[in-house]
Design a protein around this motif. Structure first.
Motif, PDB file in Angstrom:
ATOM      1  N   ARG A  20       0.839  -1.276   0.062  1.00  0.00           N
ATOM      2  CA  ARG A  20      -0.033   0.017   0.098  1.00  0.00           C
ATOM      3  C   ARG A  20       0.953   1.288  -0.130  1.00  0.00           C
ATOM      4  O   ARG A  20       0.795   2.133  -0.653  1.00  0.00           O
ATOM      5  N   MET A  21       1.885   1.309   0.727  1.00  0.00           N
ATOM      6  CA  MET A  21       2.888   2.135   0.730  1.00  0.00           C
ATOM      7  C   MET A  21       3.368   2.621  -0.359  1.00  0.00           C
ATOM      8  O   MET A  21       3.607   3.845  -0.948  1.00  0.00           O
ATOM      9  N   ALA A  22       3.887   1.369  -1.192  1.00  0.00           N
ATOM     10  CA  ALA A  22       4.579   1.556  -2.427  1.00  0.00           C
ATOM     11  C   ALA A  22       3.610   2.062  -3.450  1.00  0.00           C
ATOM     12  O   ALA A  22       3.955   2.825  -4.419  1.00  0.00           O
ATOM     13  N   GLN A  23       2.237   1.716  -3.369  1.00  0.00           N
ATOM     14  CA  GLN A  23       1.327   1.996  -4.275  1.00  0.00           C
ATOM     15  C   GLN A  23       0.943   3.655  -4.298  1.00  0.00           C
ATOM     16  O   GLN A  23       0.652   4.308  -5.056  1.00  0.00           O
ATOM     17  N   PHE A  24       1.193   4.232  -3.011  1.00  0.00           N
ATOM     18  CA  PHE A  24       0.970   5.525  -2.659  1.00  0.00           C
ATOM     19  C   PHE A  24       2.197   6.276  -3.672  1.00  0.00           C
ATOM     20  O   PHE A  24       1.981   7.579  -3.760  1.00  0.00           O
ATOM     21  N   LYS A  25       3.274   5.634  -3.811  1.00  0.00           N
ATOM     22  CA  LYS A  25       4.445   6.552  -4.679  1.00  0.00           C
ATOM     23  C   LYS A  25       4.079   6.280  -6.122  1.00  0.00           C
ATOM     24  O   LYS A  25       5.025   6.383  -6.909  1.00  0.00           O
ATOM     25  N   GLY A  26       3.074   5.447  -6.551  1.00  0.00           N
ATOM     26  CA  GLY A  26       2.816   5.255  -7.936  1.00  0.00           C
ATOM     27  C   GLY A  26       3.736   3.907  -8.489  1.00  0.00           C
ATOM     28  O   GLY A  26       3.674   3.756  -9.675  1.00  0.00           O
ATOM     29  N   ILE A  27       4.073   3.066  -7.548  1.00  0.00           N
ATOM     30  CA  ILE A  27       4.862   1.822  -8.007  1.00  0.00           C
ATOM     31  C   ILE A  27       3.883   0.511  -8.098  1.00  0.00           C
ATOM     32  O   ILE A  27       2.786   0.827  -7.437  1.00  0.00           O
ATOM     33  N   ARG A  28       3.914  -0.180  -8.931  1.00  0.00           N
ATOM     34  CA  ARG A  28       3.054  -1.199  -9.307  1.00  0.00           C
ATOM     35  C   ARG A  28       3.676  -2.361  -9.074  1.00  0.00           C
ATOM     36  O   ARG A  28       4.009  -3.310  -9.958  1.00  0.00           O
ATOM     37  N   PRO A  29       3.815  -3.022  -7.635  1.00  0.00           N
ATOM     38  CA  PRO A  29       4.476  -4.265  -7.421  1.00  0.00           C
ATOM     39  C   PRO A  29       3.624  -5.563  -7.737  1.00  0.00           C
ATOM     40  O   PRO A  29       2.568  -5.255  -7.926  1.00  0.00           O
ATOM     41  N   ALA A  30       4.272  -6.698  -7.613  1.00  0.00           N
ATOM     42  CA  ALA A  30       3.674  -8.051  -8.118  1.00  0.00           C
ATOM     43  C   ALA A  30       3.135  -8.307  -6.808  1.00  0.00           C
ATOM     44  O   ALA A  30       3.577  -9.237  -6.009  1.00  0.00           O
ATOM     45  N   VAL A  31       1.775  -7.826  -6.262  1.00  0.00           N
ATOM     46  CA  VAL A  31       1.204  -7.873  -5.102  1.00  0.00           C
ATOM     47  C   VAL A  31       0.819  -9.432  -4.830  1.00  0.00           C
ATOM     48  O   VAL A  31       1.323 -10.055  -3.955  1.00  0.00           O
ATOM     49  N   LYS A  32       0.137 -10.157  -5.646  1.00  0.00           N
ATOM     50  CA  LYS A  32      -0.415 -11.499  -5.463  1.00  0.00           C
ATOM     51  C   LYS A  32       0.840 -12.332  -5.549  1.00  0.00           C
ATOM     52  O   LYS A  32       0.781 -13.450  -4.630  1.00  0.00           O
ATOM     53  N   THR A  33       1.463 -12.296  -6.407  1.00  0.00           N
ATOM     54  CA  THR A  33       2.762 -13.217  -6.795  1.00  0.00           C
ATOM     55  C   THR A  33       3.679 -13.104  -5.376  1.00  0.00           C
ATOM     56  O   THR A  33       4.140 -14.225  -5.108  1.00  0.00           O
ATOM     57  N   THR A  34       4.039 -12.173  -4.976  1.00  0.00           N
ATOM     58  CA  THR A  34       4.766 -11.837  -3.799  1.00  0.00           C
ATOM     59  C   THR A  34       4.129 -12.540  -2.698  1.00  0.00           C
ATOM     60  O   THR A  34       4.773 -13.165  -1.658  1.00  0.00           O
ATOM     61  N   LEU A  35       2.788 -12.432  -2.397  1.00  0.00           N
ATOM     62  CA  LEU A  35       2.389 -12.928  -1.308  1.00  0.00           C
ATOM     63  C   LEU A  35       2.229 -14.285  -1.151  1.00  0.00           C
ATOM     64  O   LEU A  35       2.623 -14.755  -0.157  1.00  0.00           O
ATOM     65  N   VAL A  36       2.091 -15.056  -2.395  1.00  0.00           N
ATOM     66  CA  VAL A  36       2.047 -16.286  -2.565  1.00  0.00           C
ATOM     67  C   VAL A  36       3.612 -16.771  -2.121  1.00  0.00           C
ATOM     68  O   VAL A  36       3.722 -17.717  -1.459  1.00  0.00           O
ATOM     69  N   ALA A  37       4.602 -16.188  -2.870  1.00  0.00           N
ATOM     70  CA  ALA A  37       6.106 -16.527  -2.566  1.00  0.00           C
ATOM     71  C   ALA A  37       6.512 -16.434  -1.285  1.00  0.00           C
ATOM     72  O   ALA A  37       7.129 -17.421  -0.781  1.00  0.00           O
TER      73      ALA A  37
END
Length: 301
Positions: free
Chosen positions: A52-69
């Motif tokens: 959520r903090m990263a997305q506030f900076k306009g970043i688009r992380p691989a959320v679901k993939t990282t959560l599973v990993a």
């Protein structure tokens, strides 16, 4: 400039703090998969706040993939401890392979998006895997330690007094001592701001936290039966205190960059999950390395 005066601790903050402490004590005592599941839930919620903090900076992380990993990393760490497959060997190899393989999968996922991922997207995703996956997995490694030489005074006491449980509790108590010492000394004697990243922290408070952790570590070293217990435990306490402070300031730096006061609002009076566990993220890897690599050498010396 002096830090802003602290307000009185609210009742919701006290209650949630005591409940969190009680919950931690129970799951550390149970160990095994109970402990792993608890760590998994906590880091899952913390990772959501980080993204959520990263997305506030306009970043688009691989959320679901990282959560599973992250969950695969935690589960494989527990499996490697011997709960399944007999431990060691193949299970250890699988656990070691999860981190680099997950990093490659994350990059692959970002490559396949309609808008190709950026360096920031990759960095946030991989750092999330490291910050809230690899580092917390060392709590599981620490809790699963069974070598009696790591806690000679507990040898023969039986369940639940295993070396892993004792070392995990000691690490947690040193972090708590750091927090309490920093708060009390900083509030009473704080005169010099420690860092503009966290204006409420003072140099005096940080030193008070180190001293309190040093005392708790020294006492722990004696109670666990270490050779030169006071000295080794005190050094361990000082190291834990410094890494807990780094963890705290790192999360403060990310919140400041994202323009947020708290990482979330999951815990009344404390903010988000990440606000509560930031001091606990860098510590376990350091403690695990010191007690498995350095402590045996000192005990034989």
């Amino acid at each position: 400039m002096l830090p802003a005066p602290r307000t009185a601790t609210s009742l919701p903050r006290l209650l949630s703090g005591w409940l969190a402490g009680g919950f931690g004590l129970v799951v550390v005592g149970l160990g095994g998969w109970w402990f792993t599941v608890a760590v998994g839930v906590i880091v899952h919620l913390g990772l959501l706040e980080f993204f959520r903090m990263a997305q506030f900076k306009g970043i688009r992380p691989a959320v679901k993939t990282t959560l599973v990993a992250v969950q695969l990393l935690l589960v494989s760490t527990q499996v490697a401890a011997g709960s399944l497959w007999g431990g060691g060997g193949m299970a250890g190899d699988v656990a070691a392979a999860v981190l680099p393989a997950s990093g490659a999968v994350i990059c692959g996922w970002l490559l396949l998006q309609p808008v190709t991922g950026t360096i920031a997207d990759i960095a946030a995703s991989v750092f999330g895997l490291f910050y809230l996956g690899f580092l917390p997995s060392h709590w599981i490694k620490l809790r699963d330690l069974t070598d009696p030489a790591l806690a000679p005074a507990l040898d023969g006491l039986g369940w639940p007094w295993s070396p892993g449980m004792a070392l995990t509790l000691l690490a947690c108590l040193m972090i708590v001592a750091t927090d309490i010492g920093s708060y009390v000394i900083g509030r009473r004697l704080g005169r010099h701001a420690l860092s503009p990243i966290s204006p409420g922290k003072t140099v005096e408070g940080a030193l008070g936290g180190v001293v309190c952790a040093l005392l708790v570590g020294g006492l722990g070293g004696v109670l666990l039966g270490w050779r030169w217990g006071w000295l080794i435990g005190a050094v361990l306490g000082a190291v834990v205190s410094l890494f807990a402070l780094v963890g705290d300031l790192t999360e403060s730096m990310m919140k400041r960059d994202a323009g947020l006061k708290d990482s979330g609002d999951a815990i009344p009076g404390h903010g988000g999950i990440l606000d509560r566990i930031d001091s606990y993220l860098f510590v376990p890897a350091v403690v695990y390395s010191l007690v498995t690599l350095v402590l045996p050498l000192l005990q034989r010396g």
